[in-house]
Write a protein that holds these residues in place. Sequence first.
Motif, mmCIF file in Angstrom:
data_model
loop_
_atom_site.group_PDB
_atom_site.id
_atom_site.type_symbol
_atom_site.label_atom_id
_atom_site.label_comp_id
_atom_site.label_asym_id
_atom_site.label_seq_id
_atom_site.Cartn_x
_atom_site.Cartn_y
_atom_site.Cartn_z
ATOM 1 N N VAL A 1 0.376 -1.465 0.293
ATOM 2 C CA VAL A 1 0.062 0.021 -0.316
ATOM 3 C C VAL A 1 0.297 1.688 0.406
ATOM 4 N N THR A 2 0.498 2.042 -0.580
ATOM 5 C CA THR A 2 1.420 3.527 -1.322
ATOM 6 C C THR A 2 0.049 4.640 -0.512
ATOM 7 N N GLN A 3 0.629 5.947 -0.337
ATOM 8 C CA GLN A 3 -0.619 6.958 -0.465
ATOM 9 C C GLN A 3 -1.669 6.721 -0.954
ATOM 10 N N GLN A 4 -1.283 6.249 -2.606
ATOM 11 C CA GLN A 4 -2.159 6.722 -4.011
ATOM 12 C C GLN A 4 -3.100 5.409 -4.040
ATOM 13 N N GLY A 5 -2.371 4.694 -2.637
ATOM 14 C CA GLY A 5 -3.837 3.424 -2.777
ATOM 15 C C GLY A 5 -2.885 2.167 -2.811
ATOM 16 N N PRO A 6 -3.452 1.259 -3.239
ATOM 17 C CA PRO A 6 -2.754 -0.638 -3.133
ATOM 18 C C PRO A 6 -1.703 -0.375 -4.488
ATOM 19 N N LEU A 7 -0.401 -1.146 -4.130
ATOM 20 C CA LEU A 7 0.142 -1.373 -5.201
ATOM 21 C C LEU A 7 0.312 -2.967 -5.483
ATOM 22 N N VAL A 8 -0.317 -2.983 -6.467
ATOM 23 C CA VAL A 8 -0.787 -3.965 -7.599
ATOM 24 C C VAL A 8 0.691 -4.523 -8.701
ATOM 25 N N GLY A 9 0.891 -5.375 -8.596
ATOM 26 C CA GLY A 9 2.037 -6.273 -9.118
ATOM 27 C C GLY A 9 1.484 -8.075 -10.135
ATOM 28 N N SER A 10 2.318 -8.818 -10.780
ATOM 29 C CA SER A 10 1.486 -9.432 -10.575
ATOM 30 C C SER A 10 2.746 -11.014 -10.780
ATOM 31 N N ALA A 11 1.712 -11.844 -9.907
ATOM 32 C CA ALA A 11 2.486 -13.135 -10.017
ATOM 33 C C ALA A 11 2.460 -14.484 -10.882
ATOM 34 N N GLN A 12 3.327 -15.140 -10.989
ATOM 35 C CA GLN A 12 3.263 -16.278 -12.198
ATOM 36 C C GLN A 12 2.875 -17.856 -11.535
ATOM 37 N N VAL A 13 2.493 -19.322 -11.785
ATOM 38 C CA VAL A 13 3.249 -20.113 -11.368
ATOM 39 C C VAL A 13 4.564 -20.966 -12.617
ATOM 40 N N VAL A 14 5.071 -21.567 -12.774
ATOM 41 C CA VAL A 14 5.609 -22.132 -13.652
ATOM 42 C C VAL A 14 6.692 -23.066 -12.915
ATOM 43 N N GLY A 15 5.352 -24.253 -12.823
ATOM 44 C CA GLY A 15 6.187 -25.757 -12.523
ATOM 45 C C GLY A 15 6.012 -26.759 -12.765
ATOM 46 N N ASP A 16 6.763 -28.192 -12.493
ATOM 47 C CA ASP A 16 6.589 -29.418 -13.376
ATOM 48 C C ASP A 16 6.904 -30.319 -11.980
ATOM 49 N N SER A 17 6.506 -31.719 -12.628
ATOM 50 C CA SER A 17 5.998 -33.008 -11.458
ATOM 51 C C SER A 17 6.437 -34.125 -12.258
#
Length: 439
Positions: A197-213
């Motif tokens: 959270v910043t003074q301008q509001g929520p700081l929105v980014g991204s997330a990833q999943v890369v995996g194998d099994s």
Amino acid sequence: MSRSRILVRVCSVATSIAALCPAYDVQAGGFGLREQSSYYQGTAFAGYATSGGEGLASMYWNPAAVNFTSGLAVEQNFSYIVPHASIDVFSASNAFGTNLGTLGVGDITDNGLLPTGYVAYGWDRFVIGLSLNSPYGLVTDAQCNWSGAFYGCKSSIFDVNGQVSLAYKVNEWLALGASVNANYVHAHLDNAQILGVTQQGPLVGSAQVVGDSLGVGFGLGAVFTFAPGTTLGIGYRSAVDQTLNGNLNLLLLNNQIGQRDARADLTLPDQVSASFRSQLDPKWTLLATAEWTNWSTVQQLKVISQGTTASLLELNWNDGWFFSVGAEYRWDPKLALRAGIAYELTPVPDETRSPRLPDTNRTWFSAGATYWFTPQFSADLGYSFILGETSPINQLQLAPGNLTRGNLIAEVNDGYVHIISAALRYRFDTTPDAPLITK
């Protein structure tokens, strides 16, 4: 199980791991793929687990079903899947209660090509078979600016299963079979994430999943012949345990800003299939299938990081069911026509449906044909139209695991799929198959 690299978001990892199921893009309940045979595509998969028909693909569901093979036979299938599903958003808010609008997704699915291949060799009372299939996967795709982006953007799954099977003809009315399966799954998943959270509001980014099994399972099967041309096949595919090991990772403007170790377990469910085939006369054959999949074992997905639970996703799935009936007509010695209908009950309850997995009940309409160029060489063509039902998406912030995701009230609708499938088959031994008969 293989140890591999995973990129997962910190606060909502279980939702991303659940995206191993981008299922409006897939054509079986949960996150399964049914398109393992062009021949049975034309019957809506009625009769797939018993012997007496053409082709080798029945070994995927029932290792005993290829007991009719003599000599060497090969088969290659390709299925092109063109799905469509829209998501309309009625209301959405982030974890801080900010209204995110009602921007939905016109089509959350992507097209996909699914190849499958089979080889079998029969001698005396034995038949050994090899197959390469894709039991799970495909893609859902949404831009991360839509109102439900905290519940998922893009999900891409690749899955491949190698199988070795052995069928044994016990006597004139009974054949038994067993198989060993090695299953590899790879996932790449994206979604929006509040990073701070910043003074301008929520700081929105991204997330990833890369995996194998990598996991291992087995199969068992039997075929009973009650009369010439009338058979019942029963097949069992075991559950396969998969473990994804790797890292948690957060991204801001495509730059990694945090990482730690994580582990997530996923069980691919066991399945029982029963198929019936009866040749009424030299022209007409009737077929039917009933299938149960043990999706009720998928109740929650838990992500462990540094010895503690990083995220928990409640799914509460039910068992999956599939029913189909079909018929085949032998037009002449070189051409056979077939058709079938089916109905499938999704394991996903309305209470836990998400954009990652907007799976719904569906109805199948299928038709197909086989043409013999020579007694050894033939081609199959199958087509299916699948119609999905309109179903709700109700994800609430107070539900387990949703604290950082906010609220999403939406609906998945306009769901349908076109599938066209083609195969080539070649038999190196032209000796006619002698049908099993009762005593």
